[in-house]
Design a protein around this motif. Sequence first.
Motif, PDB file in Angstrom:
ATOM      1  N   GLY A  37       0.808  -1.211   0.000  1.00  0.00           N
ATOM      2  CA  GLY A  37       0.000   0.000   0.000  1.00  0.00           C
ATOM      3  C   GLY A  37       0.844   1.264   0.000  1.00  0.00           C
ATOM      4  N   TYR A  38       2.170   1.093   0.031  1.00  0.00           N
ATOM      5  CA  TYR A  38       3.086   2.234   0.025  1.00  0.00           C
ATOM      6  C   TYR A  38       4.187   1.992  -0.995  1.00  0.00           C
ATOM      7  CZ  TYR A  38       0.945   3.721   4.381  1.00  0.00           C
ATOM      8  OH  TYR A  38       0.048   4.136   5.321  1.00  0.00           O
ATOM      9  N   THR A  39       4.825   3.067  -1.403  1.00  0.00           N
ATOM     10  CA  THR A  39       5.994   3.004  -2.262  1.00  0.00           C
ATOM     11  C   THR A  39       6.971   4.064  -1.765  1.00  0.00           C
ATOM     12  OG1 THR A  39       6.762   2.982  -4.551  1.00  0.00           O
ATOM     13  CG2 THR A  39       5.096   4.636  -3.985  1.00  0.00           C
ATOM     14  N   LEU A  40       8.201   3.955  -2.174  1.00  0.00           N
ATOM     15  CA  LEU A  40       9.177   4.988  -1.808  1.00  0.00           C
ATOM     16  C   LEU A  40       8.842   6.283  -2.534  1.00  0.00           C
ATOM     17  CD1 LEU A  40      12.326   2.745  -2.049  1.00  0.00           C
ATOM     18  CD2 LEU A  40      11.544   3.872   0.033  1.00  0.00           C
ATOM     19  N   ALA A  41       8.980   7.390  -1.873  1.00  0.00           N
ATOM     20  CA  ALA A  41       8.755   8.698  -2.499  1.00  0.00           C
ATOM     21  C   ALA A  41       9.836   8.928  -3.553  1.00  0.00           C
ATOM     22  CB  ALA A  41       8.786   9.791  -1.444  1.00  0.00           C
ATOM     23  N   ALA A  42       9.554   9.822  -4.480  1.00  0.00           N
ATOM     24  CA  ALA A  42      10.493  10.137  -5.557  1.00  0.00           C
ATOM     25  C   ALA A  42      11.865  10.492  -4.994  1.00  0.00           C
ATOM     26  CB  ALA A  42       9.953  11.289  -6.392  1.00  0.00           C
ATOM     27  N   GLY A  43      12.885   9.882  -5.551  1.00  0.00           N
ATOM     28  CA  GLY A  43      14.258  10.167  -5.138  1.00  0.00           C
ATOM     29  C   GLY A  43      14.723   9.382  -3.918  1.00  0.00           C
ATOM     30  N   GLN A  44      13.836   8.613  -3.303  1.00  0.00           N
ATOM     31  CA  GLN A  44      14.188   7.831  -2.112  1.00  0.00           C
ATOM     32  C   GLN A  44      14.695   6.440  -2.501  1.00  0.00           C
ATOM     33  OE1 GLN A  44      13.544   8.631   1.522  1.00  0.00           O
ATOM     34  NE2 GLN A  44      13.889  10.559   0.466  1.00  0.00           N
ATOM     35  N   THR A  45      15.576   5.878  -1.686  1.00  0.00           N
ATOM     36  CA  THR A  45      16.011   4.491  -1.833  1.00  0.00           C
ATOM     37  C   THR A  45      15.675   3.764  -0.539  1.00  0.00           C
ATOM     38  OG1 THR A  45      18.233   4.957  -0.985  1.00  0.00           O
ATOM     39  CG2 THR A  45      17.912   5.130  -3.376  1.00  0.00           C
ATOM     40  N   SER A  46      15.599   2.458  -0.621  1.00  0.00           N
ATOM     41  CA  SER A  46      15.214   1.676   0.553  1.00  0.00           C
ATOM     42  C   SER A  46      16.381   1.398   1.498  1.00  0.00           C
ATOM     43  CB  SER A  46      14.564   0.361   0.135  1.00  0.00           C
ATOM     44  OG  SER A  46      15.486  -0.424  -0.595  1.00  0.00           O
ATOM     45  N   THR A  47      17.586   1.809   1.135  1.00  0.00           N
ATOM     46  CA  THR A  47      18.743   1.602   2.012  1.00  0.00           C
ATOM     47  C   THR A  47      19.488   2.913   2.224  1.00  0.00           C
ATOM     48  OG1 THR A  47      20.200   1.025   0.181  1.00  0.00           O
ATOM     49  CG2 THR A  47      19.084  -0.793   1.286  1.00  0.00           C
ATOM     50  N   ARG A  48      20.127   2.998   3.377  1.00  0.00           N
ATOM     51  CA  ARG A  48      20.969   4.152   3.713  1.00  0.00           C
ATOM     52  C   ARG A  48      22.241   3.624   4.353  1.00  0.00           C
ATOM     53  NH1 ARG A  48      17.048   6.063   1.892  1.00  0.00           N
ATOM     54  NH2 ARG A  48      15.864   7.905   2.386  1.00  0.00           N
ATOM     55  N   SER A  49      23.343   4.259   4.057  1.00  0.00           N
ATOM     56  CA  SER A  49      24.608   3.978   4.719  1.00  0.00           C
ATOM     57  C   SER A  49      24.793   5.037   5.797  1.00  0.00           C
ATOM     58  CB  SER A  49      25.753   4.033   3.704  1.00  0.00           C
ATOM     59  OG  SER A  49      26.977   3.752   4.335  1.00  0.00           O
ATOM     60  N   VAL A  50      25.015   4.607   7.032  1.00  0.00           N
ATOM     61  CA  VAL A  50      25.180   5.545   8.138  1.00  0.00           C
ATOM     62  C   VAL A  50      26.457   5.212   8.895  1.00  0.00           C
ATOM     63  CG1 VAL A  50      22.713   5.979   8.418  1.00  0.00           C
ATOM     64  CG2 VAL A  50      23.767   4.132   9.696  1.00  0.00           C
ATOM     65  N   THR A  51      27.103   6.236   9.409  1.00  0.00           N
ATOM     66  CA  THR A  51      28.332   6.040  10.180  1.00  0.00           C
ATOM     67  C   THR A  51      28.075   6.413  11.631  1.00  0.00           C
ATOM     68  OG1 THR A  51      29.680   6.498   8.236  1.00  0.00           O
ATOM     69  CG2 THR A  51      30.755   6.673  10.377  1.00  0.00           C
ATOM     70  N   VAL A  52      28.292   5.447  12.506  1.00  0.00           N
ATOM     71  CA  VAL A  52      28.100   5.629  13.934  1.00  0.00           C
ATOM     72  C   VAL A  52      29.452   5.934  14.568  1.00  0.00           C
ATOM     73  CG1 VAL A  52      27.406   4.498  16.088  1.00  0.00           C
ATOM     74  CG2 VAL A  52      26.147   4.047  13.974  1.00  0.00           C
ATOM     75  N   GLY A  53      29.494   7.035  15.311  1.00  0.00           N
ATOM     76  CA  GLY A  53      30.703   7.383  16.048  1.00  0.00           C
ATOM     77  C   GLY A  53      30.548   6.985  17.508  1.00  0.00           C
ATOM     78  N   THR A  54      31.649   6.894  18.220  1.00  0.00           N
ATOM     79  CA  THR A  54      31.613   6.552  19.633  1.00  0.00           C
ATOM     80  C   THR A  54      30.764   7.556  20.399  1.00  0.00           C
ATOM     81  OG1 THR A  54      33.779   5.527  19.518  1.00  0.00           O
ATOM     82  CG2 THR A  54      33.002   6.171  21.699  1.00  0.00           C
ATOM     83  N   GLY A  55      29.726   7.054  21.050  1.00  0.00           N
ATOM     84  CA  GLY A  55      28.837   7.907  21.833  1.00  0.00           C
ATOM     85  C   GLY A  55      27.893   8.745  21.004  1.00  0.00           C
ATOM     86  N   GLY A  56      27.871   8.548  19.692  1.00  0.00           N
ATOM     87  CA  GLY A  56      27.038   9.375  18.822  1.00  0.00           C
ATOM     88  C   GLY A  56      25.797   8.661  18.323  1.00  0.00           C
ATOM     89  N   THR A  57      24.973   9.428  17.622  1.00  0.00           N
ATOM     90  CA  THR A  57      23.759   8.903  17.015  1.00  0.00           C
ATOM     91  C   THR A  57      23.772   9.233  15.531  1.00  0.00           C
ATOM     92  OG1 THR A  57      22.495   9.211  19.051  1.00  0.00           O
ATOM     93  CG2 THR A  57      21.233   9.010  17.019  1.00  0.00           C
ATOM     94  N   ALA A  58      23.625   8.199  14.710  1.00  0.00           N
ATOM     95  CA  ALA A  58      23.512   8.392  13.262  1.00  0.00           C
ATOM     96  C   ALA A  58      22.035   8.304  12.905  1.00  0.00           C
ATOM     97  CB  ALA A  58      24.307   7.318  12.526  1.00  0.00           C
ATOM     98  N   GLY A  59      21.601   9.101  11.960  1.00  0.00           N
ATOM     99  CA  GLY A  59      20.187   9.139  11.601  1.00  0.00           C
ATOM    100  C   GLY A  59      19.914   8.666  10.192  1.00  0.00           C
ATOM    101  N   ALA A  60      18.697   8.167   9.996  1.00  0.00           N
ATOM    102  CA  ALA A  60      18.236   7.756   8.669  1.00  0.00           C
ATOM    103  C   ALA A  60      16.725   7.951   8.616  1.00  0.00           C
ATOM    104  CB  ALA A  60      18.583   6.299   8.404  1.00  0.00           C
ATOM    105  N   THR A  61      16.269   8.707   7.614  1.00  0.00           N
ATOM    106  CA  THR A  61      14.834   8.940   7.442  1.00  0.00           C
ATOM    107  C   THR A  61      14.414   8.394   6.083  1.00  0.00           C
ATOM    108  OG1 THR A  61      14.906  10.920   8.808  1.00  0.00           O
ATOM    109  CG2 THR A  61      13.026  10.699   7.335  1.00  0.00           C
ATOM    110  N   PHE A  62      13.327   7.638   6.099  1.00  0.00           N
ATOM    111  CA  PHE A  62      12.772   7.071   4.880  1.00  0.00           C
ATOM    112  C   PHE A  62      11.402   7.693   4.651  1.00  0.00           C
ATOM    113  CE2 PHE A  62      15.649   3.964   6.674  1.00  0.00           C
ATOM    114  CZ  PHE A  62      16.410   3.570   5.585  1.00  0.00           C
TER     115      PHE A  62
END
Length: 128
Positions: free
Chosen positions: A94-119
């Motif tokens: 019932g859903y699809t990815l919005a234009a320009g979106q991909t279903s995967t993201r590469s994120v880099t986590v640092g020590t004590g940090g938070t990496a974000g990803a929005t779909f």
Amino acid sequence: MSVRPWLAIAVACGALAAAACEGSNVFGTQVTSGTGATGTGQVQGSVLAGGSGLGAVPVVLVGQDSTQTDASGVFTFDSLAAATYTVSVRVPIGYTLAAGQTSTRSVTVGTGGTAGATFILQRTTTVP
């Protein structure tokens, strides 16, 4: 009462205190000086549809773990070592990815940090 048990307790306490002062301890938990961080970080993100969070959407930390979004569309992977990870969303029926979106993201986590990803998803229309 014998002095021997008290002496053993004092020696054990001294060993624990000495280890803690050196930035490590006998329990195997990494301790860092200054911030008290444990040497791990997290990935936190969201899945949105029509400007609102979408709940119960499966999210995969590829090769590591999986979860699903909460009622607000938010997902979290905690206690991750500092590294680069791939986050993938499984687009529900019932859903699809919005234009320009991909279903995967590469994120880099640092020590004590938070990496974000929005779909961002959009509702699909079905023809009867």
